[in-house]
Structure formats: structure tokens, C-alpha cells
Scaffold this motif. Structure first.
Motif, PDB file in Angstrom:
ATOM      1  N   SER A 167       9.865  -0.584  -2.555  1.00  0.00           N
ATOM      2  CA  SER A 167      10.590  -1.725  -2.049  1.00  0.00           C
ATOM      3  C   SER A 167      10.469  -2.522  -2.979  1.00  0.00           C
ATOM      4  O   SER A 167      10.006  -2.485  -4.087  1.00  0.00           O
ATOM      5  N   PRO A 168      11.421  -3.722  -2.700  1.00  0.00           N
ATOM      6  CA  PRO A 168      11.783  -4.565  -3.881  1.00  0.00           C
ATOM      7  C   PRO A 168      10.545  -5.202  -4.603  1.00  0.00           C
ATOM      8  O   PRO A 168       9.519  -5.780  -3.885  1.00  0.00           O
ATOM      9  N   SER A 196       9.342 -12.966  -4.744  1.00  0.00           N
ATOM     10  CA  SER A 196       9.844 -13.188  -3.394  1.00  0.00           C
ATOM     11  C   SER A 196       9.156 -14.374  -2.601  1.00  0.00           C
ATOM     12  O   SER A 196       8.000 -14.834  -3.171  1.00  0.00           O
ATOM     13  N   HIS A 249       8.430  -7.520   2.975  1.00  0.00           N
ATOM     14  CA  HIS A 249       9.377  -6.675   2.658  1.00  0.00           C
ATOM     15  C   HIS A 249      10.063  -6.880   1.232  1.00  0.00           C
ATOM     16  O   HIS A 249      10.526  -5.912   0.843  1.00  0.00           O
ATOM     17  N   TYR A 301      12.799  -8.550   0.294  1.00  0.00           N
ATOM     18  CA  TYR A 301      14.133  -8.814   0.291  1.00  0.00           C
ATOM     19  C   TYR A 301      14.429 -10.202   0.022  1.00  0.00           C
ATOM     20  O   TYR A 301      15.464 -10.672  -0.150  1.00  0.00           O
ATOM     21  N   ASP A 302      13.555 -11.254   0.396  1.00  0.00           N
ATOM     22  CA  ASP A 302      13.703 -12.773   0.066  1.00  0.00           C
ATOM     23  C   ASP A 302      13.493 -13.138  -1.187  1.00  0.00           C
ATOM     24  O   ASP A 302      12.473 -13.577  -1.430  1.00  0.00           O
ATOM     25  N   ASP A 334      14.012  -0.460  -5.295  1.00  0.00           N
ATOM     26  CA  ASP A 334      14.997  -1.069  -4.403  1.00  0.00           C
ATOM     27  C   ASP A 334      15.300  -2.347  -5.204  1.00  0.00           C
ATOM     28  O   ASP A 334      14.496  -3.395  -5.363  1.00  0.00           O
ATOM     29  N   VAL A 336      18.031  -5.774  -4.771  1.00  0.00           N
ATOM     30  CA  VAL A 336      18.589  -6.654  -3.924  1.00  0.00           C
ATOM     31  C   VAL A 336      19.604  -7.550  -4.672  1.00  0.00           C
ATOM     32  O   VAL A 336      19.162  -8.839  -5.156  1.00  0.00           O
ATOM     33  N   ASP A 396      20.384  -2.354  -2.344  1.00  0.00           N
ATOM     34  CA  ASP A 396      20.370  -2.963  -0.962  1.00  0.00           C
ATOM     35  C   ASP A 396      22.014  -3.582  -0.720  1.00  0.00           C
ATOM     36  O   ASP A 396      22.376  -4.073  -1.326  1.00  0.00           O
ATOM     37  N   HIS A 397      22.422  -3.391   0.593  1.00  0.00           N
ATOM     38  CA  HIS A 397      23.524  -3.816   1.185  1.00  0.00           C
ATOM     39  C   HIS A 397      24.738  -4.262   0.294  1.00  0.00           C
ATOM     40  O   HIS A 397      25.124  -5.198  -0.096  1.00  0.00           O
TER      41      HIS A 397
END
Length: 831
Positions: A44-45, A49, A55, A57-58, A92, A94, A246-247
Motif C-alpha cells: 500500500s502507499p 501520510s 491506508h 492514501y492521504d 501503490d 497516489v 490509484d484512481h
């Protein structure tokens, strides 16, 4: 498809890094995961953060590896240990957004923008509409109430140049430190506001509807370089071997971004979290190996849903819940209503920004349309809610014809929403702008009057990009996060990339999908469980069995009479006396989890059911929670599905255990041997029952001793051990013979012969591996079993079944009752 410059993974293993599971914990797991048979860890990232994030992702700092995980030193040590065991690292990434943290100073670039406004060198980083109201200021919707009510909670630390509000801290614009509080607030480059203003007044792009995540303009080369410098350095240093993006649908130009990233990484293996719907295809021009694999999940899961039984289950659901058509009674109507609600309420600020841009363009058009703002707004909404995919790609020539046809169909429906045909011309304007065309110019080049000036070109490019970004947010929020929770007929179908309206797929559809993947995207990712799935693969496998026995499910609920329905008491904020929909969802959730009676099961099921109720937004919600209703739901879960009334679930569970086993093992084997690169979520090598986050993001737990016992010849004692043996066997085969599964491999269906042929799915990889499994095993038993149905193995051989050691000669027609006598799956290899 873009072939990676380095060897693609044979299989990846996803680890959710967090303070309770840092790089050091991942390093300790490396020997076990290498023994399991994967080729790469999927992290994961890893960039800095928000403190405590579970997670990653922030992101708050792209220049540093997250200290709570062990920093860059810890990441390099993990990479070295992995390399010593033959493993690489996939990370990952972002690119779409950063956190708006508290205190804001955690995000250095954003802090500078808040202090210096548009003059900040970091202002170009963030997707801010400085002209979008608020007197040229950035709206920060962080206050717990209206500004006037919150004034007593502000503290000015003039010496530090900081404004404090509870745990928040904001920089003061130079020279404003000594102003009276009202003037000081009005003099900043930001406007502090009540959090409820975000939906309609926000003037920065965010991730979906999460105001705590601000959009980053990676389409700007300078921003791309600054936000990717650390990751690309780690790639060049050999620490990182591949990337998950991601996204990508949040980006202005995903294809352009991927091209730049491909160049920066030297062509390392990269997959993108692109959710494909229906027959949608990944743009052929994208410089990546493929998607992260939700499209594979849809095709695997669909095989284990009985089409006739799912239809009958819907009839029982309708009798039990009695839903309105647009509140769970009809899938398409439920989606449409949810889309209208989200586009008019949750995404009001995004729509208004598009309205302002469209109005400017319309006023400058060679033939001004005199479109009123309300007409542009309605045209936007009507067009957006009719898009069947997440977003169009106006800048991608390979998608131009497909997107034009799709938007044309949507526009035809949107025009019908206008009572005055002339006013419906606003739809034509929005349609053209969404495709990147100049108004009144079908090809975007020729035309009436003077060519568009720089401002007009910029506005049109901005509109096309933001329309697509808004469409993506709308689809995610209205379908994934709303309609899925309002249509709980068969919960296993309510998954990312899924279609609850048509949950079943047959073998022909699966084989066609696999052949296409092998031809076009042979090293794409495939998944069954992720950190984002609403239910893990094994939970979905359990629930899918209900499509084969809908009447038994009806009888289980019917045996409890009124006790099967959650009663919330009359007059609870107008919620009504009972909620059969949340009751149906709670019973299925408990069955899917296999939740034991008592506290342990209830402590997992109740939060998942409450989250579903809030996401559905029919009786409670995140922003308008109804405490009495939520207490009643929690009590119902404890006393009903996970309490004394849940005994019928346990009986049904025991009755259906053989068929759950067939689904669990069958789905796992498909995932591990079909075209693409399988990604295993942490713990899913064994039986893994997890619900929506945070349930599915707990720190990883491993059983290396169990794998060692199985390798030593011990027989599996339960389904979890049986799945582990199957997983290790398939993963090791992929690692030992990558050429049988990779880009140069082949895929051929192997058709069973006989009356029960549709219950068998089999295929051959590169003429050397044959996968065989059972689908709809309960229906198979009810119709008498395999009878004389057989499977002819391909020529060559001999074929050795890797789980049992049994050998079968090539070209032999073997009865499936014999071939699958010991297990519902088989894996043959001709080595």
C-alpha cells in the motif's frame, strides 16, 4: 497494451502497511511469502501520510517515505530482504490527490498556498478555482458549526503567524497578525467555513466527495516531477520494481500521465485502478500492463451465480422487503435515483463549476446560445446521470468514436427532460463540450466566425476534463457507494465492477473474456479480494450459493416470522416501524461471514450493516445520523443474525458447506491460473472472511507453520488448509513455469461433454496446464450429479494432477465424477 521493460510479476501479494504493520513486519513475512510462491510484494502507499493513517492514501509529503512505517531506510531494508528471497516490490502510488490534514502544516505545499495564495510557487500544484466565489479565497470547510458560532474557539498565535481552531492550525497571511479577529479572518487567502458548505460552495477539486483530500494537478510537468521524484529515484535504485496507480480516472489526462510515468520508470510493470463497466474496454493507448483486476473479479464471481435462482431470489427479496422501484425494487431505477441525488446534492459544487465554465464558453461562441444557468445545470445533470461508464476520455483518439456514440445516446435521453425543445439546446452545448468540441462545430476545427482564442481554448479543455472527472466521482458515489447498498438482493454481486442487475455470467462469457485478456492485456492484474472490496472473495463465495437455493433462504427467514425484521419503533425521526431491507442485508451479511452467535460475530457484522445503512442514505446517513435508528439496528444484529435467533443460519451453513467449498476453491483456482497476474490480498491464501473496511484492513496474520505441515505431507484438515495447499501449488507452478502463463502464453477453453457440461469450467494454458472446476455445485447435485459427463484432456501429456499426483494420459476422455471425486477442482500439468 504496453509490454513492461522488465519481467512481469508471476503473482503479487498485497500488504496493508500501517503503524501496526510497518516495513519491519513485512520484512519478517518475506520468507513465508517467498515459500508461498509469489514473485512480488504489493505494498500500500509508502509516502508520508497523515499520522496514524491505516491506508496511506492521504499523502502529505511526496519527498519522503513514511516515517511511521520505518522511513526510506526501512523500505530499502525490506527491498533487500525481499530480493535475497527472490521477491520484488510493487508499490501503490497516489497521483490524484493529497490530504488536507489537521494541522494543515503537515502538508508543506498546501501550507504555503494558504499563507501566500495564488502567488505561492505551490499554487499550481492544487486544482483550485480562485475565481469560484469567496472573494478569490480558498474555501476550507472545517468548522463544526456556522462561523459566528465558532468564533470563540479561534486562537491567534501572532508570534508564530498561526491561527488555531481546536486541533487545526492555519498560517496567517503576512501582515495580518495584529488585525481584529473578524478582519483577520476576512484577510486570509482561505475562508474557514462550516463543514456543511462543502457540498455546494467548495472551490477545489477533491477525491469524490471527501473534502479532506484535495486534487493535485499532475498534468503540469513541474508538478509531476516534484510529486514523483522520490518514487522514480527508488525505481531507478532498484528498490521498487512496479507500480499500481490509484484512481487514474481522477486525472485530467490519464493516458498522458501514464505515458510520462512509463518514460520515467523506464517501462516498469504498471497497472491502473480503472473500473470497467459492462463491455467497456481499457483504452488501447494507455502505457500500462492493464487494470488492477476488478473486471476479472466480475467474470469470476458471475460464474458461481445461478441465473434462474438469482431471479427467484429477487422475487423472495421483493416479497420480504416490498421496496419502491427506485429504492431497491429495480436496479436501473435505483441507480438513476441515486445518481440524481448525488449530482444534485453531494456534487453540487462540482456541477456549479462546470456551469460557470459552460456559460463563459456559450457567451463567446460564434452563435451564442443564450443558455440560462438553470438550463446548463439541468443539461449537465441529465447528461451525467445517463453515462453508463465512469467517464469519457475526450483527449484519447482511440476512444473518440466509442465515447461520441455513448454521449450521443445520453444526450438523446437528456433532451427529453426539457419541456421546451428550444431550451434543450443546452444539452447540445454540454454534449459538444464534453467531447472537447467547439460549439456548433461537429469536427472541432471548422467553423463560424473567428477561431477560439487562448482563453476559450483553455475553458473548453478545462470543461472536458472536469466533466470527465465529475462523471467518475458521480458513478463511484451513486453506484458503488449508494445503489449497491439499496439493492441488497444478492450481496455477492454488489461489488466494485459488478452488476447486481445481471449478476450471473456463463462459461462462454468467461472464456471470451479470458481470450481477450490474453490477446490484448496478458500481464494485466487480476484480483478477488482487495482493501476496497465490500466483502472478501470467500464471503462472496458463501453468499453466491444462495442463488442456487433461493427457496431455502426464504424458508430460513420465514421460520423466524416477525423476528426476522428489524423493528425500530414508531415515530423515530419519521423512520417508520420496521426496516426489512436492512434486515435482509444483515441476515445475508451474517451468513456470508459465517458469524458465530455471540459478541465476536456481532462486533464485526453490526458496523458493516450500519455502514451499509448510512451509505444507502434512506433511513440514516453519515451527515444526518439517526441515533435511535442506528441503536435499533445494532441491537437487532446482536439479538437476531448474531444472537439467539441466528440458529437457522448455523443449520443452513452446515447444510451448504460442500457447495461453499466448491465455490471457494473454484474461484481461487480460476484466479490463480487465468490470464493476467494474480494479486492475493493479505491472508487470502487461506479462508479469508472479511467485510467492508475497516474490517478488511486489520494487520496481516500469517500461518507459515501450516504451510510447512502441508509441504511435509500432512493432509488438509479444513477448507482453510485446503485452500492454502491449492494456492501454494498454483503459485509455485506459475513461478516455476512463467512462460506458460505470461505474455507469450495461450488460452484455450476445454469443453466438457455430456448432460452436466455447463457445471464444468476448464481451460488449457499453453498446452501444458489444465484447470478444471465445478460451478453451481448445489444445482449439480440436485439434478443427479455428473452422470456420464466427461472431459477430454488435450493431447500430449501424460497429465499429472498436482494436488493428488494422479496421472491421466493425453487425449483421454475422463468422467468428471471420477476426475473430481476427491475435490471440486483439479489442476493438471504436463511437465
Amino acid at each position: 497494451m504496453t509490454q513492461p521493460s522488465s519481467p512481469s510479476p508471476t503473482a503479487t501479494y498485497r500488504l496493508q502497511l500501517q503503524p501496526d504493520f510497518p516495513f519491519a513486519a513485512a520484512e519478517r513475512a518475506v520468507p513465508h511469502l517467498a515459500e508461498l510462491g509469489v514473485s512480488h510484494l504489493h505494498l500500500s502507499p509508502v509516502l508520508e501520510s497523515v499520522p496514524g493513517s491505516t491506508h496511506g492514501y492521504d499523502v502529505v509529503d511526496h519527498t519522503a517515505v513514511r516515517a511511521e512505517l520505518g522511513g526510506e531506510r526501512g523500505l530499502r531494508q525490506l527491498a533487500a530482504t525481499a530480493r535475497a528471497h527472490g521477491l520484488g516490490l510493487v508499490v501503490d502510488l497516489v497521483p490524484n490527490h493529497m490530504a488536507v490534514p489537521q494541522p494543515a502544516g503537515l502538508n508543506g505545499p498546501l501550507w504555503d498556498v494558504l499563507r501566500h495564495g495564488p502567488a505561492s510557487p505551490y499554487a499550481r500544484w492544487f486544482d483550485i478555482d480562485w475565481d469560484g466565489g469567496h472573494d478569490g479565497r480558498l474555501l476550507l470547510p472545517v468548522l463544526g458549526g456556522p462561523l459566528g458560532d465558532e468564533l470563540p474557539h479561534f486562537v491567534v498565535a501572532a508570534g508564530d503567524g498561526v491561527l488555531r481552531y481546536h486541533d487545526h492550525a492555519f498560517p496567517l497571511r503576512p501582515g495580518t497578525e495584529e488585525l481584529p479577529l473578524p478582519r483577520l479572518l476576512a484577510s486570509q487567502w482561505y475562508r474557514l467555513a462550516w463543514w456543511r458548505l462543502a457540498r455546494s460552495e467548495l472551490n477545489y477539486r477533491r477525491f469524490f466527495t471527501i473534502s479532506e483530500l484535495i486534487g493535485v494537478r499532475v498534468e503540469d510537468p513541474e508538478v509531476f516531477d516534484a510529486t514523483h521524484r522520490t518514487v522514480l529515484r527508488l525505481v531507478r535504485d532498484g528498490v521498487i520494481d512496479g507500480l499500481r496507480i490509484d484512481h487514474p480516472d481522477g486525472l485530467v489526462d490519464p493516458g498522458g500521465y501514464l505515458a510520462r510515468l512509463h518514460e520515467g520508470t523506464g517501462g516498469r510493470w504498471t497497472v491502473v485502478e480503472k473500473i470497467l463497466t459492462g463491455d467497456e474496454r481499457l483504452p488501447a493507448s494507455w502505457a500500462c500492463a492493464g487494470t488492477t483486476g476488478y473486471d476479472a473479479l466480475r467474470h469470476i464471481d458471475g460464474l458461481f451465480v445461478c441465473p434462474q435462482g438469482s431471479g427467484r431470489l429477487f422475487s423472495h427479496y421483493r416479497d420480504f422487503v416490498t421496496p419502491l422501484a427506485d429504492e431497491g425494487g429495480d436496479w436501473e431505477e435505483t441507480v438513476r435515483r441515486a445518481a440524481y441525488e448525488v449530482v444534485a446534492h453531494d456534487l453540487a459544487a462540482e456541477v456549479e463549476r462546470l456551469v460557470r465554465t459552460a456559460a463563459r464558453i456559450s457567451g463567446r461562441a460564434p452563435r451564442p446560445g443564450d443558455h440560462a444557468p438553470w438550463a446548463l445545470r439541468q443539461a449537465l445533470r441529465e447528461l451525467l446521470v445517463r453515462l453508463p461508464v465512469y467517464r469519457p476520455y475526450a483527449a484519447d483518439a482511440t476512444r473518440a468514436a466509442t465515447d461520441a456514440a455513448m454521449l450521443g445516446r445520453a444526450a438523446a435521453g437528456a433532451r427529453g427532460a426539457f419541456r421546451v425543445p428550444e431550451e434543450a439546446r443546452a444539452v447540445d452545448l454540454i454534449h459538444d463540450l464534453a467531447l472537447g468540441r467547439c460549439p456548433d462545430e461537429p469536427d472541432g476545427d471548422g467553423g463560424h466566425g473567428d477561431p477560439p482564442d487562448a482563453a476559450d481554448r483553455a475553458d473548453r479543455a478545462d470543461f472536458a476534463a472536469r466533466f470527465a472527472q465529475t462523471a467518475s466521482a458521480l458513478h463511484a458515489k451513486s453506484v458503488e457507494d449508494t445503489a449497491f447498498y439499496r439493492y441488497p438482493v444478492l450481496l455477492s454481486a454488489c461489488e466494485v465492477g459488478g452488476d447486481p442487475g445481471e449478476p450471473a455470467l456463463g462459461p462462454d462469457a468467461f472464456h471470451a473474456y479470458c481470450a481477450r485478456v490474453q490477446r490484448d492485456w496478458p500481464t494485466t492484474g487480476t484480483v478477488l479480494s482487495t482493501h476496497d472490496t465490500k466483502r472478501s472473495a470467500d464471503v462472496r463465495a458463501r453468499i453466491a450459493v444462495l442463488s442456487e437455493c433461493p427457496d431455502r433462504w426464504r424458508d430460513v427467514l420465514g421460520s423466524m416470522a416477525e423476528a426476522a425484521v428489524c423493528g425500530v419503533g414508531s415515530g423515530v425521526d419519521g423512520a417508520g416501524p420496521a426496516d426489512p431491507m436492512v434486515s435482509w442485508l444483515a441476515w445475508q451479511t451474517a451468513f456470508g461471514l459465517g458469524a458465530p452467535a455471540g459478541g465476536a460475530g456481532a462486533e464485526r457484522v453490526a458496523p458493516a450493516v450500519l455502514k451499509a445503512a448510512r451509505e444507502a442514505g434512506l433511513r440514516t446517513s453519515w451527515t444526518e445520523p439517526r441515533a435511535d435508528y442506528e441503536e435499533a439496528v445494532t441491537e437487532f444484529v446482536h439479538s437476531g443474525p448474531c444472537g439467539p435467533l441466528g440458529a437457522p443460519l448455523a443449520a443452513l451453513d452446515a447444510e451448504l458447506a460442500p457447495f461453499v467449498r466448491a465455490n471457494v476453491l473454484g474461484a481461487a483456482l480460476l484466479h490463480l491460473t487465468m490470464p493476467g497476474v494474480p494479486d492475493l490480498y493479505q491472508g487470502s491464501e487461506r479462508l479469508h472472511t472479511a467485510l467492508v473496511d475497516p474490517d478488511n484492513r486489520a494487520p496481516a496474520r500469517f500461518r507459515p507453520e501450516l504451510l510447512a505441515e502441508l509441504d511435509g505431507g500432512a493432509a488438509p484438515l479444513d477448507l482453510s488448509a485446503e485452500k492454502l495447499r491449492l494456492t501454494a501449488t498454483a503459485l509455485r507452478l506459475r513461478r516455476r513455469r512463467p512462460e506458460w502463463f505470461g505474455a507469450a502464453a495461450s488460452y484455450e477453453p476445454v469443453r466438457a461433454e455430456g448432460p452436466a457440461a455447463d457445471h464444468c469450467v476448464a481451460f488449457c494454458r499453453s498446452g501444458r496446464v489444465v484447470t478444471v472446476l465445478t460451478r453451481l455445485s448445489l444445482r449439480l447435485v440436485e439434478t443427479g450429479g455428473w452422470w456420464d459427463t466427461g472431459l477430454r484432456l488435450p493431447p500430449g501429456g501424460p497429465w499429472r494432477e498436482l494436488l493428488t499426483g494422479r496421472e491421466v494420459p493425453g487425449g483421454a476422455l475422463v468422467g468428471l465424477s471420477e476426475l473430481l471425486a476427491d475435490a471440486p477442482v483439479a489442476l493438471f500439468a504436463a511437465e
